[in-house]
Design an enzyme around this catalytic site. Structure first.
Site, PDB file in Angstrom:
ATOM      1  N   ASN A  10       0.795  -1.041   0.055  1.00  0.00           N
ATOM      2  CA  ASN A  10       0.042   0.024  -0.051  1.00  0.00           C
ATOM      3  C   ASN A  10       0.935   1.253   0.108  1.00  0.00           C
ATOM      4  OD1 ASN A  10      -1.849   1.905   0.427  1.00  0.00           O
ATOM      5  ND2 ASN A  10      -2.182   1.377   2.503  1.00  0.00           N
ATOM      6  N   LYS A  12       0.200   4.363  -0.217  1.00  0.00           N
ATOM      7  CA  LYS A  12      -0.529   5.489   0.354  1.00  0.00           C
ATOM      8  C   LYS A  12      -0.345   6.753  -0.606  1.00  0.00           C
ATOM      9  CE  LYS A  12      -0.456   3.383   4.894  1.00  0.00           C
ATOM     10  NZ  LYS A  12      -0.256   3.626   6.246  1.00  0.00           N
ATOM     11  N   HIS A  98      -9.595   0.897   5.015  1.00  0.00           N
ATOM     12  CA  HIS A  98      -8.495   0.978   5.685  1.00  0.00           C
ATOM     13  C   HIS A  98      -8.450   1.947   6.857  1.00  0.00           C
ATOM     14  CE1 HIS A  98      -4.170   2.360   6.648  1.00  0.00           C
ATOM     15  NE2 HIS A  98      -3.754   1.113   5.785  1.00  0.00           N
ATOM     16  N   GLU A 100      -6.977   4.424   7.952  1.00  0.00           N
ATOM     17  CA  GLU A 100      -6.819   5.854   7.842  1.00  0.00           C
ATOM     18  C   GLU A 100      -8.198   6.328   7.244  1.00  0.00           C
ATOM     19  OE1 GLU A 100      -1.946   5.386   7.210  1.00  0.00           O
ATOM     20  OE2 GLU A 100      -3.222   5.403   5.465  1.00  0.00           O
ATOM     21  N   GLU A 168      -5.283  -5.193  10.610  1.00  0.00           N
ATOM     22  CA  GLU A 168      -4.373  -3.939  10.837  1.00  0.00           C
ATOM     23  C   GLU A 168      -4.725  -3.261  12.257  1.00  0.00           C
ATOM     24  OE1 GLU A 168      -4.767  -1.052   8.167  1.00  0.00           O
ATOM     25  OE2 GLU A 168      -6.536  -0.549   8.361  1.00  0.00           O
ATOM     26  N   GLY A 174       2.693   2.072  11.227  1.00  0.00           N
ATOM     27  CA  GLY A 174       3.471   3.081  11.107  1.00  0.00           C
ATOM     28  C   GLY A 174       4.380   3.707  12.306  1.00  0.00           C
ATOM     29  N   SER A 212       3.127  -1.976  10.650  1.00  0.00           N
ATOM     30  CA  SER A 212       4.846  -2.262  10.720  1.00  0.00           C
ATOM     31  C   SER A 212       5.264  -3.549  10.356  1.00  0.00           C
ATOM     32  CB  SER A 212       4.961  -1.668  12.162  1.00  0.00           C
ATOM     33  OG  SER A 212       4.676  -0.430  12.332  1.00  0.00           O
TER      34      SER A 212
END
Length: 250
Positions: A10, A12, A98, A100, A168, A174, A212
């Site tokens: 991904n 992003k 996702h 985010e 996730e 991250g 991560s």
């Protein structure tokens, strides 16, 4: 028999055209010159790169996916991209839900389900993302919360050929932090069990781990039962790191 693993990158909101092309070409060269890893390899660039990278991905033996889609097939939705447009651009997969998107754009389970159903209608494989926050993990109800999120986000009529699930943990994305192997195993087992009551061929649905993932921990994570691949963020922007993760598939 466990499903064939899938390593999905991904990207992003990263990389311009020349950078994306260089990364795809490098991955293609690795696939051509080294023993192929025991996994399918997918890249999910920004919308702006899909058209340019589709032919390169085809030549390289990589699958192409997008990072989001709208629930409607067309219409007055400025700034959005419909699932049929993604299929027309050469995509085979699309990520929906996702963390985010859920946190920064306020997407709820109903929205994610509608997007996943739009993906299936367009002939795409929907990668449905689920995961808990740190507070939800600390509450002791992480599995209950994530399973409920999954069941409310699953598209109607999904099968192993049209659905991938990505777990996730939000607190690991991250941050460099990852759950313990036991925590990952427990969550993936709970997701597999939940799929058993919702999808006819649940044992064949791929459940990816995301959060991560890097070369140093990939092999350990990918060896966990019911972990059928990885959704890779930052490390997917580096050819060396992403290829090392692919090579970690046993």
């Amino acid at each position: 028999m466990a499903p064939r693993k899938l390593i999905a990158g991904n990207w992003k909101m990263n990389l311009l055209k020349a950078e994306g092309e260089a990364l795809v070409r490098a991955l293609g060269a690795s696939l051509a010159s080294e023993p192929k890893p025991a996994c399918d390899v997918l890249v999910c660039p920004p919308f702006t790169l899909l058209g340019a990278l589709a032919p390169l991905c085809g030549e390289a033996g990589l699958a192409l996916g997008a990072q989001d889609c709208h629930a409607a097939p067309s219409g007055a939705f400025t700034g959005n991209v419909a699932a049929p447009m993604l299929a027309d651009a050469g995509c085979a997969y699309v990520i929906v839900g996702h963390s985010e998107r859920r946190s920064l754009h306020g997407e709820d389970n109903a929205t994610v389900k509608a997007k996943a159903e739009a993906a299936l209608a367009a002939g795409l494989v929907a990668i449905v993302c689920v995961g808990e926050t740190e507070a939800e993990r600390d509450s002791g109800k992480a599995e209950e919360i994530v399973v409920a999120q999954l069941l409310k986000s699953l598209p109607e009529g999904a099968s192993a050929g049209s659905l991938v699930v990505a777990y996730e943990p939000v607190w690991a994305i991250g941050t460099g932090r990852t759950p313990t192997v036991a925590q990952v195993a427990d969550m993936h087992a709970a997701l597999r069990k939940a799929l058993g009551g919702a999808v006819a061929d649940a044992a064949a649905v791929r459940i990816l781990y995301g959060g991560s993932v890097k070369p140093g921990n990939a092999a350990e994570l990918l060896a966990v039962a019911n972990v059928d691949g990885a959704l890779v963020g930052g490390a997917s922007l580096s050819h060396g790191d992403f290829w090392a993760i692919c090579q970690s598939c046993g």
